[in-house]
Design a protein around this motif. Structure first.
Motif, short mmCIF file in Angstrom:
data_model
loop_
_atom_site.label_atom_id
_atom_site.label_comp_id
_atom_site.label_asym_id
_atom_site.label_seq_id
_atom_site.Cartn_x
_atom_site.Cartn_y
_atom_site.Cartn_z
N MET A 1 0.79 -1.22 0.02
CA MET A 1 0.08 -0.02 0.01
C MET A 1 0.73 1.21 0.19
SD MET A 1 -2.59 1.64 2.76
CE MET A 1 -2.78 0.00 3.61
N LEU A 2 0.57 2.36 -0.69
CA LEU A 2 1.30 3.57 -0.74
C LEU A 2 0.86 4.23 0.21
CD1 LEU A 2 0.91 4.21 -4.71
CD2 LEU A 2 3.13 3.96 -3.34
N GLU A 3 1.92 4.86 0.98
CA GLU A 3 1.68 5.84 1.95
C GLU A 3 2.91 6.85 2.11
OE1 GLU A 3 1.36 3.28 5.41
OE2 GLU A 3 3.26 2.86 5.71
N GLY A 4 2.81 7.81 2.69
CA GLY A 4 3.62 8.72 3.01
C GLY A 4 4.19 9.57 1.75
N GLY A 5 5.53 9.55 1.59
CA GLY A 5 6.28 9.91 0.65
C GLY A 5 6.10 9.37 -0.90
N ASN A 6 5.85 8.08 -0.88
CA ASN A 6 5.53 7.36 -1.87
C ASN A 6 4.02 7.69 -2.24
OD1 ASN A 6 7.76 5.76 -1.99
ND2 ASN A 6 6.91 4.08 -0.79
N LEU A 7 3.26 7.70 -1.65
CA LEU A 7 1.88 8.35 -1.87
C LEU A 7 1.87 9.82 -2.62
CD1 LEU A 7 -1.31 7.97 -2.03
CD2 LEU A 7 -1.35 8.68 0.34
N ALA A 8 2.73 10.64 -1.81
CA ALA A 8 2.78 11.94 -2.38
C ALA A 8 3.21 11.91 -3.64
CB ALA A 8 3.61 12.67 -1.40
N LEU A 9 4.27 11.26 -4.10
CA LEU A 9 4.99 11.16 -5.58
C LEU A 9 3.91 10.71 -6.46
CD1 LEU A 9 8.42 9.95 -4.82
CD2 LEU A 9 7.90 12.01 -5.73
N LYS A 10 3.25 9.45 -6.12
CA LYS A 10 2.03 9.06 -6.77
C LYS A 10 1.10 9.97 -7.44
CE LYS A 10 -1.82 5.89 -7.09
NZ LYS A 10 -3.04 6.67 -6.75
N ASN A 11 0.78 10.81 -6.21
CA ASN A 11 -0.19 11.85 -6.61
C ASN A 11 0.26 13.03 -7.21
OD1 ASN A 11 -2.11 10.82 -4.96
ND2 ASN A 11 -1.78 11.89 -3.00
N ASN A 12 1.39 13.38 -7.42
CA ASN A 12 2.47 14.07 -8.23
C ASN A 12 2.10 13.97 -9.58
OD1 ASN A 12 3.11 16.28 -6.57
ND2 ASN A 12 4.89 15.29 -6.09
N ILE A 13 1.63 12.28 -10.03
CA ILE A 13 1.55 12.12 -11.70
C ILE A 13 0.08 12.59 -11.77
CG2 ILE A 13 0.95 10.10 -12.94
CD1 ILE A 13 3.25 8.43 -11.18
N ARG A 14 -0.80 12.61 -11.02
CA ARG A 14 -2.14 12.64 -11.23
C ARG A 14 -2.39 14.30 -11.11
NH1 ARG A 14 -7.21 11.70 -6.95
NH2 ARG A 14 -8.81 12.62 -8.24
N TYR A 15 -1.80 14.95 -10.35
CA TYR A 15 -1.99 16.48 -10.09
C TYR A 15 -1.11 17.38 -11.06
CZ TYR A 15 -4.94 15.24 -6.65
OH TYR A 15 -6.20 14.54 -5.92
N LYS A 16 0.13 16.59 -11.61
CA LYS A 16 1.12 17.21 -12.52
C LYS A 16 1.85 18.27 -11.78
CE LYS A 16 -1.41 16.13 -16.86
NZ LYS A 16 -1.28 14.89 -16.74
N LYS A 17 2.02 18.08 -10.52
CA LYS A 17 2.86 19.05 -9.74
C LYS A 17 4.29 18.69 -10.10
CE LYS A 17 -0.58 21.51 -7.78
NZ LYS A 17 -0.60 23.08 -8.06
N PRO A 18 5.06 19.86 -10.04
CA PRO A 18 6.72 19.47 -9.99
C PRO A 18 7.19 19.10 -8.81
CG PRO A 18 6.15 21.85 -10.18
CD PRO A 18 4.97 21.30 -10.13
N VAL A 19 8.17 18.43 -8.82
CA VAL A 19 9.03 17.97 -7.63
C VAL A 19 10.32 18.54 -7.47
CG1 VAL A 19 9.66 15.77 -6.48
CG2 VAL A 19 7.55 15.45 -7.77
N ARG A 20 10.63 19.12 -6.22
CA ARG A 20 11.90 19.60 -6.01
C ARG A 20 12.89 18.49 -5.67
NH1 ARG A 20 11.78 25.14 -5.73
NH2 ARG A 20 9.73 25.91 -5.68
N VAL A 21 13.96 18.40 -6.26
CA VAL A 21 14.91 17.16 -6.11
C VAL A 21 15.94 17.93 -5.13
CG1 VAL A 21 16.63 15.40 -6.76
CG2 VAL A 21 14.35 15.93 -7.85
#
Length: 85
Positions: A1-21
């Motif tokens: 099950m996705l949770e925490g940071g993994n869930l946040a990264l998955k949601n960025n696919i859906r919402y197309k938000k950029p990720v700061r590395v």
């Protein structure tokens, strides 16, 4: 099950938000008390993820594609975070 940071990264696919590395480096120069520093790299877009089983554990691997014009995305990101009363 996705949770925490993994869930946040998955949601960025859906919402197309950029990720700061940000990378953590062990360093004597400009390091904090623990002997490391954090360095901002740039913005990426999460484009996909895969679930793999390694040593009996679920491991999620994400593909990050570097954004060409990160300044453009950066300003749009900040504008949406400003609260107006």
């Amino acid at each position: 099950m996705l949770e925490g940071g993994n869930l946040a990264l998955k949601n960025n696919i859906r919402y197309k938000k950029p990720v700061r590395v940000i990378h953590k480096y062990n360093s004597d120069n400009n390091a904090n008390a623990s002997g490391y520093k954090f360095v901002y790299k740039r913005l990426y877009r999460v484009t996909r993820f895969d679930k793999e089983i390694e040593s009996g554990f679920s491991v999620y691997k994400f593909q990050l594609d570097m954004l060409e014009d990160h300044q453009q995305y950066d300003s749009k990101w900040k504008q949406k975070r400003i609260r107006r009363h």
